[in-house]
Write a protein that holds these residues in place. Structure first.
Motif, PDB file in Angstrom:
ATOM      1  N   LEU A   1      -5.309 -32.899 -17.926  1.00 46.15           N
ATOM      2  CA  LEU A   1      -6.407 -33.510 -19.080  1.00 46.15           C
ATOM      3  C   LEU A   1      -6.550 -32.357 -20.063  1.00 46.15           C
ATOM      4  O   LEU A   1      -7.617 -32.874 -21.090  1.00 46.15           O
ATOM      5  CB  LEU A   1      -7.144 -34.072 -18.027  1.00 46.15           C
ATOM      6  N   GLN A   2      -6.847 -31.418 -19.847  1.00 45.38           N
ATOM      7  CA  GLN A   2      -7.783 -29.372 -20.386  1.00 45.38           C
ATOM      8  C   GLN A   2      -6.368 -30.138 -21.944  1.00 45.38           C
ATOM      9  O   GLN A   2      -6.939 -29.132 -22.148  1.00 45.38           O
ATOM     10  CB  GLN A   2      -7.916 -29.398 -19.503  1.00 45.38           C
ATOM     11  N   THR A   3      -5.743 -29.818 -21.175  1.00 41.22           N
ATOM     12  CA  THR A   3      -4.870 -29.405 -22.559  1.00 41.22           C
ATOM     13  C   THR A   3      -3.950 -30.795 -22.802  1.00 41.22           C
ATOM     14  O   THR A   3      -5.176 -31.952 -23.310  1.00 41.22           O
ATOM     15  CB  THR A   3      -3.378 -29.116 -21.438  1.00 41.22           C
ATOM     16  N   ASP A   4      -2.888 -29.995 -23.380  1.00 42.89           N
ATOM     17  CA  ASP A   4      -2.193 -31.480 -24.538  1.00 42.89           C
ATOM     18  C   ASP A   4      -1.104 -32.637 -24.340  1.00 42.89           C
ATOM     19  O   ASP A   4      -0.326 -32.865 -24.722  1.00 42.89           O
ATOM     20  CB  ASP A   4      -1.938 -30.600 -26.047  1.00 42.89           C
ATOM     21  N   GLU A   5      -1.407 -32.451 -22.921  1.00 40.06           N
ATOM     22  CA  GLU A   5      -0.819 -33.543 -21.900  1.00 40.06           C
ATOM     23  C   GLU A   5      -0.938 -34.620 -21.588  1.00 40.06           C
ATOM     24  O   GLU A   5      -0.128 -35.970 -22.177  1.00 40.06           O
ATOM     25  CB  GLU A   5      -0.123 -32.755 -20.529  1.00 40.06           C
TER      26      GLU A   5
END
Length: 482
Positions: free
Chosen positions: A74-78
């Protein structure tokens, strides 16, 4: 560790372990981990160790919204979050606070497992009645588990207290140890585990099995390969990954992507399996990622990001590892590596949670070789992964081009698995500006698109506020003050 608060945490596993179905109860059950009687027989000692895996799989590491894999994705671009639950929204908008309950939960449970591993190391080492081969196996597993927990603690929180004993008089005075010191302990534990464990996988009754839910020597080598890569020891990273890859009769990248995450997967190096789970949940990844209702109104409210879904669309990975749930005219993509959301019964469980697998070892060796300027062999490893997807071979001839290609392969191969994307961008130097991290290059735009604002300090999670309040020896991470 800390004072009275942490004493509660490190005593809690005694209760947890006594509730595991594989654990043979010893009177009194709440003393099971530290009671010397637990280490008198092979069966009881083994039950204590196998109980540690159930704590891991039924904890914030893998449960509670699919655990750290989900939170870091969730913190990334996934991943994209569609709901408004505050604790989860903080991850999705890169706005973590020290009061976040999930940040605290993962910290707490990690130290519970570490305490249990320390107790096993002490109890098994003192035992004079265990079969020597079982004694080695249990010591190896306990050291592997302790290293595994510290690997995630140091990558999530940075420098952390290094607890290596069950002696509360020692633990209550511990300060945060430098990350390099924590990594050295991880390497020591995994090296010991390599020596103590065998190549065979052992069952809960200490017989050879095809099930891969207890780590073996290769699992220790595989995790060591990752640790050496993260610490910049590229020679040893290449060597350990090569040792794993060389076992081609045991580990293979299955051309059938629907089999990669099954029980008995030939690609799996280590898996976690649910124990007597009457709810029929195979993995919390399957339970939380597979959509069965509108994600904008119903829990868990998680989909793949539009960007990742677009990159996977039409590819072999996308066809097997992504599905869509349609609401009206809107299709919401979701991760479909695990195919079962909830089975009818425990006996119907077909999937185990894959922690370590062969494809990562090729990607580790590729990166290690490239960082030694061995681009020809590095490209061979990248292409070994790409060949499973019928992708054309690529031959990057310099480090910048190679790192761009590697980043893309790791992103598409390991998405939503155990925080790989988050750890990658935080450990890499910037591709355009090596004076900053890769996260500082890509996260400003990613965070802004999700309604957040990126700060370099966010590369580490905050030390939980509960811990800071009860232990004056713990300092907050920069950017997360009291």
């Amino acid at each position: 560790m800390t004072n009275m608060k942490i004493l509660l945490y490190i005593c809690f596993p005694l209760i947890l372990l006594s509730g595991c179905s594989q654990f043979v109860e010893i009177d009194p059950p709440f003393n099971a981990v530290t009671d010397a009687t637990a280490y008198r027989t092979d069966a009881t000692a083994t039950s204590v160790v196998t109980g540690l895996y159930q704590i891991i799989i039924n904890s914030p590491f893998t449960a509670d919204g699919a655990g750290l894999g989900l939170f870091t994705s969730l913190q990334t671009d996934e991943l994209k979050y569609h709901l408004t639950t505050a604790a989860t929204l903080e991850f999705a908008t890169n706005a973590l606070t020290a009061e976040n309950t999930n940040v605290l939960g993962i910290w707490t449970r990690a130290y519970q497992v570490i305490y249990g591993a320390n107790a096993v190391i002490e109890g098994v080492s003192r035992s004079t009645t265990l079969t020597p081969s079982v004694k080695d196996q249990l010591l190896g597993e306990a050291k592997f588990v302790r290293a595994f927990m510290y690997f995630y603690l140091v990558n999530l929180y940075g420098s952390v207290p290094l607890a290596l004993t069950t002696d509360y008089k020692v633990n209550i005075s511990l300060k945060r140890s430098p990350s390099a010191e924590v990594y050295q302990q991880i390497i020591t534990d995994l090296s010991d585990a390599e020596t103590l464990l065998t190549e065979a996988y052992m069952s809960a009754t200490n017989v050879v099995t095809n099930d891969r839910v207890r780590p073996n020597r290769t699992a220790a080598s595989a995790l060591l390969a990752r640790v050496y890569l993260y610490t910049g020891d590229y020679v040893n990273a290449e060597s350990k990954a090569s040792a794993v890859i060389a076992q081609s009769s045991v580990y293979k990248m299955d051309p059938d992507l629907d089999k990669v995450f099954l029980v008995g997967s030939q690609e799996a190096i280590w898996q976690l399996g649910q124990d007597a789970n009457v709810s029929g949940i195979n993995t919390y990844e399957g339970y939380n990622y597979i959509l069965i209702s509108d994600p904008t109104t119903n829990y868990p409210g998680i989909t793949l990001s539009e960007d990742l879904a677009t990159q996977l669309q039409g590819t072999k990975r996308g066809m097997h590892w992504v599905q869509n749930f349609t609401v009206g005219t809107t299709a919401y993509p979701y991760a479909f590596k695990y195919k079962v959301r909830q089975a009818a019964s425990r006996s119907a469980i077909t999937e185990h949670l894959v922690v370590l697998r062969l494809a990562e070892q090729y990607l580790i060796r590729a990166e290690a070789r490239a960082l030694q300027n061995n681009f020809d062999q590095a490209a061979q490893d990248l292409n070994a992964v790409r060949s499973r997807y019928n992708l054309a071979d690529i031959f990057p001839e310099n480090l910048p081009d190679f790192m761009i290609a590697l980043e893309q392969e790791r992103k598409l191969e390991l998405f939503t698995e155990w925080g790989h994307r988050w750890f990658d961008i935080n450990r890499w130097r910037g591709f355009s500006n090596p004076s900053i991290s890769r996260a500082d290059e890509v996260m400003p735009d990613i965070a802004a698109a999700k309604g957040g604002a990126w700060r370099s300090a966010y590369r580490l999670w905050p030390i939980p506020m509960n811990e800071l309040l009860v232990n004056v020896n713990l300092d907050p991470n920069p950017g997360y003050g009291l």
